[in-house]
Design an enzyme around this catalytic site. Structure first.
Site, PDB file in Angstrom:
ATOM      1  N   VAL A 454       0.875  -1.163   0.000  1.00 52.04           N
ATOM      2  CA  VAL A 454       0.000   0.000   0.000  1.00 52.04           C
ATOM      3  C   VAL A 454       0.915   1.215   0.000  1.00 52.04           C
ATOM      4  O   VAL A 454       1.848   1.296   0.807  1.00 52.04           O
ATOM      5  CB  VAL A 454      -0.943   0.024   1.217  1.00 52.04           C
ATOM      6  N   SER A 455       0.660   2.148  -0.893  1.00 50.12           N
ATOM      7  CA  SER A 455       1.609   3.242  -1.091  1.00 50.12           C
ATOM      8  C   SER A 455       1.812   4.050   0.181  1.00 50.12           C
ATOM      9  O   SER A 455       2.953   4.283   0.620  1.00 50.12           O
ATOM     10  CB  SER A 455       1.133   4.156  -2.225  1.00 50.12           C
ATOM     11  N   ASP A 456       0.709   4.491   0.789  1.00 59.14           N
ATOM     12  CA  ASP A 456       0.877   5.352   1.962  1.00 59.14           C
ATOM     13  C   ASP A 456       1.343   4.574   3.182  1.00 59.14           C
ATOM     14  O   ASP A 456       2.038   5.119   4.044  1.00 59.14           O
ATOM     15  CB  ASP A 456      -0.403   6.142   2.264  1.00 59.14           C
ATOM     16  N   CYS A 457       0.992   3.289   3.272  1.00 60.97           N
ATOM     17  CA  CYS A 457       1.462   2.482   4.405  1.00 60.97           C
ATOM     18  C   CYS A 457       2.963   2.232   4.303  1.00 60.97           C
ATOM     19  O   CYS A 457       3.685   2.303   5.310  1.00 60.97           O
ATOM     20  CB  CYS A 457       0.710   1.162   4.455  1.00 60.97           C
ATOM     21  N   GLU A 460       4.475   5.612   5.278  1.00 62.19           N
ATOM     22  CA  GLU A 460       4.409   5.911   6.706  1.00 62.19           C
ATOM     23  C   GLU A 460       5.309   4.966   7.501  1.00 62.19           C
ATOM     24  O   GLU A 460       5.910   5.359   8.508  1.00 62.19           O
ATOM     25  CB  GLU A 460       2.964   5.842   7.210  1.00 62.19           C
TER      26      GLU A 460
END
Length: 735
Positions: A454-457, A460
């Site tokens: 997942v890109s944002d995971c 982060e």
């Protein structure tokens, strides 16, 4: 299965637990797996005492002593983490529910029932209690999510789940729900996914479904509408749906199924014109009506179903089943999400039987989706939100300085150990053959086992690691440079031509594929889309990375950030905010977008975009100093006020203003005061409205946000406001 799903004597009220809550335990194992266990004996309970983590999520009193009242925002943040770290799991992450959607638990129950897979008695009791507690207090129905109005989708499926779990038809809860269902027109008007579940149960005729032909998976992959170009959540659901449709799976008739045929419909079940129900969707449910082209395609496919070529159907069913197996093996039988999980489970149980390894493994991992809470047992939207929650709180602690306090160091080291353990180190077992994007270097939303990029995971997770390993003096360097580079390399593969970042993979299909949306209750599900939230997460991670590694792919990173900023400018709304697709809504996305703009020096003083966004947010501040936005903003695409001010959204708004270097202290001070006023004596904050959203219509819970974002905002605001006051004093005027 009669004994496993026998009738139960259910109290008329669900206000008190149906089981002994002192016997429930949360087992945390295998890099963040969550499974709830019910202990039967006093000896078991003595050997495995309840923890604060168990008690908190069960809604039991912790009886912590009151902390010293906070005299400033930093002290309030410190009190917040004093409480929150007591909920940290032994392996370093924070557990939590990921509930909210009300169509998940029925899938769990129906899928298990038709597959011959049982539940423990205590699980059945608490699932019934959860559904009772979540029924609409006025009409007794259920919506698409816990805060939504009653619909046929929610009411029809949850009524069915209650009956399968053991509630009698004449129980007051069933009587009231059935009346609402009939008032809405009955189950013939249930949306497509509901029609499908009821067809598996043999309580709705397959002829009442629009076709889901498995032959789609035999089409040439270069076609623009080939399913591998659909959004990943859609394609992983429709793979097993196409298989089950292709074999026309139906549960064998029994007395309960025959009774449901009578109860779900105001008309005689056996007189219903089933083909006429294919496009019959209740107005209370309908969000995304079928396009004309989609209805025309279904007419053609419906004709095809009457003249299917047996060898072609056999090959198509085999291909769909192969993809089901690939998904199971890629994810340790977790699958991408709860809907695909249960469809895959039914398919594997049907094909391989109850004695198979597939059946055993699916049953074992089914437990990961079942979460006990104060209202009973629910099904979560994934097997958790482990990485997401670890990423935010660790960044919050470093940015606020709370990480350097001696009493917090052990907690931060444990979080880093969990981050090290949860990074995905290889690509999937079935990689190109299952149409997957690369995963080497990723962090997923939940656990390493689930294993989806997942890109944002990933971003982060990378930010958290860089903060913990580079900015703190006491942490071990557990994650090598090479593994950090793997994460960066992966992020750089995810950017789209517009400059934005989508969720799981780059956009594969054309925008017009949305005309083929079959689900009726969700929006924008056919392809990936770029999101300001995902975009910001990635470019902030890359910005922090290049501060420490100036030479690694420097030109690629600079180009990526530059084009991402262009995307963010392009998708800013006329009113000044950004539309959020994963949190509610403009408050959430505007926080992310202003963080991005600040990276390139765009602030309130230097950028028209940033100033417009700040003015947009200031215009939404309430008289009490806070902000409150309804999930309905996501449905209609414009700001809708919530009935109540929300602590989490107030934190997002203040964070956004601080990222933009908003120069006026008074609005920020009012917001800070609101958040501090709602902090409880033990340092925690009470749960307020639901925080998240997906596919425009379905709200979903992020209960750990009420800790991470207040701690983050208050700690940052302490320094920011002090600096602002000092600057104002130096300039010789006040504001």
């Amino acid at each position: 299965m009669d004994a496993a799903y026998s009738r139960l004597a259910i109290p008329s009220s669900a206000s008190k637990p149906f089981t002994d809550y002192t016997r429930w335990r949360l087992l945390v194992s295998d890099s963040g797996r969550h499974t709830w266990k019910y202990l039967k004996t006093d000896e078991e309970c003595a050997k495995w005492p309840q923890t604060s983590e168990d008690k908190f999520w069960l809604g039991m009193a912790l009886n912590y002593e009151a902390l010293a009242p906070a005299k400033d925002p930093l002290a309030a943040a410190r009190n917040g983490y004093t409480f929150y770290k007591t909920l940290q799991s032994h392996d370093g992450h924070w557990s939590g529910e990921y509930g909210g959607p009300m169509f998940l638990l029925p899938g769990l129950v129906i899928g298990s029932y038709v597959s011959g897979m049982d539940f423990k008695l205590e699980e059945r009791q608490e699932m019934i209690r959860y559904l009772m507690n979540r029924a609409n207090p006025e009409d007794g129905g259920w919506g698409i999510h816990v805060e939504g109005h009653s619909t046929v989708f929610g009411t029809g499926l949850n009524y069915t789940a209650l009956r399968l779990l053991g509630m009698d038809a004449d129980h007051p809860v069933c009587t009231k729900a059935r009346a609402t269902l009939h008032k809405l027109g009955g189950a013939t008007g249930i949306p497509a996914w509901g029609k499908f579940w009821l067809s598996l149960l043999n309580a709705y005729d397959w002829e009442g479904n629009n076709p889901v032909p498995p032959e789609l998976w035999l089409l040439p992959e270069w076609l623009p509408f080939h399913p591998h170009k659909w959004w990943i959540h859609t394609r992983t659901v429709y793979v097993p749906m196409s298989y089950l449709y292709g074999v026309r799976f139906t549960a064998p008739e029994n007395d309960l199924i025959l009774a449901l045929r009578e109860e779900l419909y105001p008309e005689n079940y056996y007189s219903i014109n089933w083909p006429a129900q294919r496009n019959n969707v209740c107005k209370a449910d309908l969000y995304a009506p079928h396009s004309t082209i989609f209805d025309m395609i279904n007419v053609v496919l419906g004709g095809y179903e009457h003249c299917v070529l047996p060898p072609l159907r056999k090959a198509a069913v085999a291909r769909a089943y192969q993809l089901i197996v690939f998904e199971d093996e890629n994810t340790g039988y977790q699958t991408l999400g709860p809907v695909s999980k249960m469809f895959n489970l039914v398919a594997r149980a049907y094909a391989e039987g109850p004695e198979s390894d597939a059946f055993r493994l699916h049953k074992e991992k089914r437990d990961d989706f079942m979460w006990m809470g104060g209202d009973g047992m629910m099904m979560c939207g994934t097997n958790g939100s482990q990485l997401w929650d670890v990423g935010f709180i660790t960044q919050a602690l470093v940015e606020t300085g709370l990480a350097e306090l001696p009493e917090n160091r052990e907690s931060l080291i444990k979080a880093l150990e969990w981050l090290e353990d949860s990074q995905v180190l290889d690509n999937p077992k079935h990689y190109k053959t299952s149409y997957r994007h690369a995963t080497k270097g990723a962090w997923g939303f939940s656990t390493k086992e689930q294993g989806y990029t997942v890109s944002d995971c990933t971003a982060e997770g990378l930010k958290a690691v860089l903060y913990l390993q580079k900015d703190l003096s006491f942490t071990p360097k557990l994650i090598s440079d090479r593994r950090i580079f793997d994460a960066v390399d992966l992020l750089l593969t995810l950017q789209n031509p517009s400059g934005g970042f989508a969720s799981y993979e780059p956009i594969r299909g054309p925008r017009w594929l949305e005309l083929l949306n079959p689900a009726e209750v969700f929006g924008d599900i056919m392809i990936e889309y770029c999101y300001p939230e995902c975009t910001t997460s990635v470019i902030t991670a890359l910005s922090i990375f290049r501060q420490h590694y100036k030479d690694y792919r420097a030109a690629d990173i600079a180009r990526t950030i530059k084009t991402a900023i262009v995307y963010l400018h392009d998708c800013q709304q006329l009113e000044g905010g950004w539309f959020g697709s994963w949190g509610i809504c403009f408050t959430y996305a505007t926080q992310f977008a202003l963080e991005s703009l600040s990276l390139v020096g765009e602030t309130y003083e230097t950028s028209k975009s940033a100033r417009r966004a700040c003015e947009f947010l200031i215009g939404k501040q309430r008289a009490d100093g806070g902000w409150g936005e309804s999930y309905k903003s996501c449905e209609v695409g414009k700001w809708i006020e919530h009935a109540d001010t929300q602590v989490v959204q107030t934190c997002w708004a203040i964070m956004a203003l601080m990222y933009a270097r908003y120069p006026h202290a008074e609005p920020l001070e009012r917001g800070v005061a609101l958040v501090m006023s709602r902090q409880l004596p033990d340092g925690s904050w009470p749960q307020e409205a639901i925080e998240g959203i997906f596919n425009k219509t379905c709200a979903i819970a992020y209960p750990n946000f009420k800790f991470s974002f207040p701690i983050w905002m208050l700690g940052k605001a302490h320094t920011y406001l002090n600096d602002l006051r000092a600057k104002t004093k130096t300039n010789g005027h006040s504001k």
